[in-house]
Structures are given as structure tokens and as C-alpha cells.
Design an enzyme around this catalytic site. Structure first.
Site, short mmCIF file in Angstrom:
data_model
loop_
_atom_site.label_atom_id
_atom_site.label_comp_id
_atom_site.label_asym_id
_atom_site.label_seq_id
_atom_site.Cartn_x
_atom_site.Cartn_y
_atom_site.Cartn_z
CG ASP A 147 -2.15 0.94 0.96
OD1 ASP A 147 -2.29 1.47 -0.15
OD2 ASP A 147 -2.94 1.13 1.90
CE LYS A 166 -6.11 10.73 0.25
NZ LYS A 166 -5.52 9.41 0.55
#
Length: 556
Positions: A335, A438
Site C-alpha cells: 500500500d 482527496k
């Protein structure tokens, strides 16, 4: 007046005085390997850089509250192949936001394409890349006493990003120029100029699609899939793709990189994916708990090529790690750590190291790209939640003055077995309107002196893909380098140089949930991760790690 035409697609806006070709950005410049260490610890040949390094540590035992410390010394030699591999980067999810953005920005740098924005002329660069855009201290200039810094990419010979050969797979068959347009990440004027180069890349290879592992809302994109449900056939198909790509482009090395949708977690089932042989058998029988990312990882391992997982799911089930060990093939993950989590790993460490006790950390995110769309499904969100939530564990475990440690013999899964931790919650919401921009909000609620309380709120707005794509570059370039490094322990009279351990924990700085050797502790502290990477690169040229003692300025 010079024209852009020689440096781009020829489809630039009309030439004007504002549009002279800008020099190559410092982060994209090519430099001959400039470092020579003059020491009996370091030697150079046409083929290798060989260094001797002393690893200094300490063994500690505790008896009746007294710490008994024995300093330790271990002698190693490192041997680094000087010739950089001709490297291919095959991305799974190549047509997604990250894959299309990375491809376009590499092409922009390669062709030195500048473009108009509302703020003026923008030139391509590799800002955001740790290797290309940050520096490391080598020492001091003896004549001036000033510190000397060089780009990290200069410490050892590394692949230049512009030289990566790009390819990969995607469940969407959109051509790469269309994928870039769909992502809506890059400025329009850059998209317009780089589009012909992107179109020349073609479309991604068909990929593996198992609907159970990603959100149902991704089904509409799945028009470019390898047919059938036979997972053994899919494995062989991917292996053949890797071999073909390597042969077509005359590559020495391929890094396979998962930047596709986040999958749900796979169940770890004895007899299914707990060992290498069981996993290979489960692929042959097309077991339902074998995920697409695991198939790709196994394919890369069996082809002897590194695999890096840039998403949070548990691709590396125990059987994958055992297979990598057996095949001596490199793996790394999990990730990409780009925004909120990177900040959290710094901020939580700052608070704990300052003797302040975080009681709760609440993190909220919303975003509107396809990653957010996929994460709007609960099983996929759970994968991301696990990845994001573990980032403070090692910092908390390091301070038994603030947090009660785990109790020996406590029942597994209880709070006593884990030890005291801050309450930690992560929320992610899909808001299409904000696209790739974001928003992240963090609240740190802490105990301070004599029962006081402190609340710190941070609002972070970031362009998700533009933070993530430089990390893909770093992970790819660093992975290729680590395949060229071998070591031997002279303390144990090891005679032959051996490759590094297959799990590349040195990639941790760029990852939210770093994969480490089974049974060893995960380090999430960003400072410790950076220091480890810097110290290792220096060790490979026979230098000690950075010393902030600055003894020469603190003694008479």
C-alpha cells in the site's frame, strides 16, 4: 527562438517568447555516477562496487530492573553490480489513475514537454520522488566546514525514470491516451501534447477479473479480461506475458507492480494458501480464495522477477512468502504511503517522542476518483482500514511510560494481549465531485501535563495520484537496485556473496503497511525508515550512516 517541436509531439500551442524550451528540471537531469570513496573499505572494478561495513548494535538483557548491555560488531561486505539493468515496469492496473499518470509524466520528462497552466508555463519534473528529489548528507567540506549533500539517486548507480520501458495489464481496454483522459488528473495542455505518445503505448494487456475480490461497481470497466475461470491457465497466461514483454524489449529486468483496485482480504486457510505447495495446488484447482493479485505475484516469482504490491490487500499470504523464499525472488509491499498516512506516521511519532500521550486519532477522508469508488464497498474498505490503522503501532509499543505494554499470557485478540493503544478510527467516503483531489481530516486528542488535554486538527487536501505516482517510481527503481546488491558476512566466514532476503523491507518508507520478514517487527516510524534506507545505501559504498552528533562543533 527555439521551438518545442524537437522535444515533443509537435502538437504544441503556437510558439511565442514565453515558450522557449526550459532546461531539464534538476530532478530529471542525468548525471554520470559522481561519487568515489577513497578508503580501504571501498573498492571499484568495471563490474562491481565492493564495500566493507561494520554493523554496530547492542545485546540487552534485563535482570531485576537493571539493563545489561553488550555492544556488538558484525562485519559485512556488500557487492553492487555497477551496470544498471535495462528495466521494464509492468503495472497491473496500467490504465488506472496511477498507471496512466505515471506513464504520461515519464513521457513528458522524456520529451521535455512544457505546458501552459493558469499560473504560467510548467515544466515536467520528478518532484515527490524520494530518490530523485531529496538529498543525503555525505559529510563536510574540509575547507569550509559546510555539509555536502547529493541526490539520493547519486549514491549508487540507479535506473533513470525516463529509461523505464512501460507496459502492463488492465481489466479496462481503453487505450493509454483515453485512460489518461478518463483519469482527469493532469492539466489539459499537458494531456493534449502527450496524447500521441500515450496512444503509441497502445492498450493494456487483458487482465484477471474475479468479481468477488473487487467492488461490484467496477464491473462496467471489465471489458479486457483473460477469459475463463481456470486460475492455472491465468497464471500461465501472465507468465507468458512477462516473458514476451521481456523478449520484445530486450530487457534485463522487469518489475511487476500492482496498482490496480484494492481487493478484499483473502482468508488464510490451512491447506489452501498457508504454504507454497498448498498455494500452487490451490491455483491448479482454482480455489475461490486465490486472489488476482496473488496470481500475479506467483507469476512474477516463478519468472524470477520482482513483484511490488501498491495496494492494501493481503496479496502476500504465507504461501507467497514461502514461494519467494524458495525461488529467491523479490517481493515488497503493501500500500502506497502518500498523504494522510505519511503525515500520521510523522505526527504520531512527534507526539510520543515529545512525551505526549495520544488518546485517540480520528481520520476522515473523501475522494472522487475510481479508487474511492472501489473503496466505497465495505470489503475493500476493510483492507484499506487495516493498512491505515497499523501505522502508529510501533511508536506506541516503544514507549511503556505512556502506554501499558501487552500482558504475557493474555488471551489472543484481547486488549491486554495487544497492549494499550490510542483509539484509532479511519473513515473513507466516495464523493465524485472532488475527483482526484482527496480531502483528509485528522484529529489528535492527547493527554498532556497533569491531566490536561490537547486537541490538534489537521486538514490536508492533496492530489491523490500526483502524490502516489512518484512512489511507484521510487519503489521500482529501488527494487531494481536491490536485485544488484549481494552481501556476505565476514564475521561468520561466509565465503560466497548471496542475494538479499526476498522480502524487501528497505522499501518501507514508501509503504503504509510494510511487508517484513515473518517473525520480525514492522517499523512504521518514517524517520527510522528513512534512516535505514540512507544507512544501507551508504553501507554499499563503505560509509557510516548519518551522524547528527556533530562532535566537531561541540568539543573545544
Amino acid at each position: 527562438m527555439a521551438s518545442y517541436t524537437a522535444h515533443s509531439s509537435g502538437l504544441n500551442t503556437p510558439e511565442s517568447e514565453l515558450e522557449s524550451v526550459l532546461p531539464v528540471h534538476p530532478t530529471a537531469q542525468r548525471r554520470a555516477y559522481p561519487i568515489v570513496v577513497q578508503s580501504d573499505l571501498t573498492s571499484y572494478s568495471d563490474e562491481f562496487i565492493t564495500s566493507k561495513f561494520t554493523n554496530r548494535g547492542a545485546d540487552v538483557s534485563v535482570t531485576n530492573g537493571q539493563y545489561l548491555i553488550t555492544p556488538t560488531l558484525e562485519q559485512y561486505e556488500f557487492q553492487t553490480v555497477r551496470k544498471v539493468s535495462k528495466t521494464g515496469l509492468m503495472m497491473v492496473g496500467w490504465g488506472g489513475n496511477n498507471g496512466s499518470t505515471l506513464s504520461a509524466t515519464i513521457l513528458a520528462n522524456h520529451h521535455n514537454i512544457s505546458w501552459h497552466t493558469k499560473a504560467g508555463i510548467q515544466q515536467p519534473n520528478y518532484i515527490g520522488s524520494v530518490l530523485r528529489a531529496s538529498t543525503v548528507r555525505l559529510g563536510t567540506d574540509s575547507s569550509t566546514g559546510k555539509d555536502i549533500y547529493v541526490p539520493i539517486s547519486d549514491v549508487l548507480p540507479m535506473v533513470h525514470p525516463n529509461d523505464l520501458v512501460l507496459g502492463g495489464w488492465d481489466i479496462s481496454g481503453a487505450s493509454m491516451d483515453e485512460a489518461m483522459k478518463r483519469a482527469e488528473v493532469l492539466d489539459w495542455d499537458l494531456q493534449r501534447q502527450v496524447a500521441p505518445h500515450m496512444a503509441a503505448l497502445g492498450q493494456p494487456l487483458p487482465s484477471i477479473y474475479y468479481p468477488d475480490f473487487i467492488a461490484a461497481n467496477q464491473e462496467a470497466r471489465a471489458d479486457n479480461v483473460i477469459p475463463g475461470t481456470d486460475k492455472q491457465a491465468h497464471l500461465e497466461h501472465i507468465r507468458a506475458d512477462i516473458r514476451r514483454f521481456k523478449q520484445q524489449h530486450g530487457l534485463d529486468r522487469i518489475v511487476v507492480f500492482w496498482t490496480a483496485n484494492t481487493e478484499r482480504y483473502s482468508d488464510i486457510i490451512p491447506g489452501v494458501n498457508d504454504t507454497a505447495d498448498n498455494l500452487l495446488k490451490s491455483i491448479k484447482t482454482s480455489h475461490s480464495e486465490v486472489s488476482p493479485s496473488t496470481v500475479f505475484a506467483v507469476a512474477a516469482i516463478l519468472e524470477g522477477e520482482p513483484f511490488v504490491n501498491g495496494a492494501p490487500q493481503n496479496t502476500f499470504v504465507p504461501g507467497v512468502i514461502e514461494l519467494a523464499e524458495r525461488e529467491k525472488s523479490f517481493i515488497g509491499g503493501d500500500d502506497l504511503k502518500s498523504g494522510q498516512t505519511k503525515l500520521k506516521s510523522v505526527f504520531a511519532e512527534f507526539l510520543v517522542n515529545a512525551g505526549i500521550k495520544p488518546l485517540s486519532i480520528a481520520s476522515y477522508n473523501h475522494l472522487g476518483n475510481n479508487d474511492g469508488h472501489n473503496l466505497s464497498a465495505e470489503p475493500q474498505f476493510k483492507s484499506k482500514e487495516i493498512s491505515k490503522s497499523s501505522v502508529v503501532d510501533d511508536m506506541v509499543n516503544a514507549n511503556a511510560l505512556l502506554y501499558k505494554p501487552a500482558e504475557e499470557g493474555a488471551a489472543k485478540g484481547t486488549k491486554a494481549a495487544k497492549g494499550e493503544h490510542p483509539d484509532h478510527i479511519v473513515v473513507i467516503k466516495y464523493v465524485p465531485a472532488v475527483g482526484d483531489s482527496k480531502r483528509a481530516i485528522d484529529e489528535y486528542y492527547s493527554e498532556i501535563f497533569c491531566g490536561g488535554r490537547s486537541t490538534i486538527n489537521i486538514f490536508n487536501e492533496c492530489e491523490d495520484s500526483l502524490l502516489a505516482t512518484p512512489l511507484i517510481l521510487d519503489l521500482t527503481i529501488l527494487t531494481e537496485l536491490l536485485t544488484r546488491v549481494k552481501y556476505r558476512s565476514t564475521s561468520t566466514q561466509q565465503t560466497e556473496f548471496a542475494p538479499l532476503y526476498p522480502v524487501l523491507s528497505l522499501l518501507s518508507y514508501m509503504l503504509k503497511a510494510p511487508l517484513v520478514k515473518p517473525g520480525t517487527d514492522v517499523i512504521n516510524s518514517l524517520n527510522r525508515q528513512r534512516n535505514a534506507l540512507e544507512a544501507f545505501l551508504k553501507a554499499c559504498i563503505g560509509l557510516e550512516g548519518s551522524s547528527d552528533l556533530l562532535l566537531e562543533t561541540r568539543l573545544w
